[in-house]
Design an enzyme around this catalytic site. Sequence first.
Site, PDB file in Angstrom:
ATOM      1  CG  ASP A 143     -92.067  59.735 -30.330  1.00 14.78           C
ATOM      2  OD1 ASP A 143     -91.745  60.798 -30.885  1.00 14.78           O
ATOM      3  OD2 ASP A 143     -91.429  58.663 -30.493  1.00 14.78           O
ATOM      4  CD  GLU A 154     -87.701  58.281 -34.181  1.00 15.26           C
ATOM      5  OE1 GLU A 154     -86.576  57.862 -33.817  1.00 15.26           O
ATOM      6  OE2 GLU A 154     -88.344  59.124 -33.533  1.00 15.26           O
ATOM      7  CD  GLU A 172     -86.043  65.300 -35.717  1.00 14.84           C
ATOM      8  OE1 GLU A 172     -85.854  65.974 -34.683  1.00 14.84           O
ATOM      9  OE2 GLU A 172     -86.840  64.346 -35.768  1.00 14.84           O
TER      10      GLU A 172
END
Length: 266
Positions: free
Chosen positions: A47, A117, A184
């Site tokens: 995204d 996520e 991340e």
Amino acid sequence: MNEANKKITINDIKAKKGKEKIVAITAYDALMAGIFDGEGDIILVGDSLKMSFGGENETLGATMEEMLYHTKAVCKGASKAFIIADMPFGSYSTKEMALKNALRFYKESKADAIKLEVGLDKAEIVRALCNEGIAVMAHIGLMPQYARFEGGFKVKGKIDSQIKTLLDTAVAMQESGAFGILCEGIKSEIAESITQRLSIPTIGIGAGVACDGQILVWSDVFGFFDAFKPKFVRRYCDGKKLLKEAIKSYARDIRNESFPSSQESY
């Protein structure tokens, strides 16, 4: 089948744990996917396209229709890479919603897996998807979909409470059936601890060299996006400069009538 033309499967990705580094990169269309195909292991339809190509400063605006469109395009361009599609913001708030939308990726595209996520609260959602035969990569640490909530993009693992949460979340995702973890913006030593603790592979972005693999956004790594350069990005070419020079040459040749030549005309 010739090994060079072999389709990479989830088992191939998991088998690289602790043996061979996993190479991953983003792509959003068939053209770039075709160029990258066969050079690495994973193509992520992220995204991040909202920021890289949509001119936005966050990823939250991505819709299911957009992500499906780009995932289908990437699947048409890549025949070898393992393809992961991002579940967009708001598409997996409940188990029922997550299953409905994840099934769309599987039914309407040839994606090999999806990425969510997640925090600890999403463990049951991940478990529900895996129980239905949907391969899930869990994204932990700095989560772009939470940027507004957290007031920006925040590196994780700096304080003890974050460290414990990251480790607990990674273990919970593995136990829920995730085949891999994307780390991340996590302090390198914490990402290393996560990698060592898990039996499934980790893919890092801004999380140090100890992860089982690495991923970057293609427009960052090849120098097409230069508004800013994140610390974790290494640029392998100045793509924007090369393309600007090429378009200038194209425009010049049209204006001075050297293009098209007689050989380029019917």
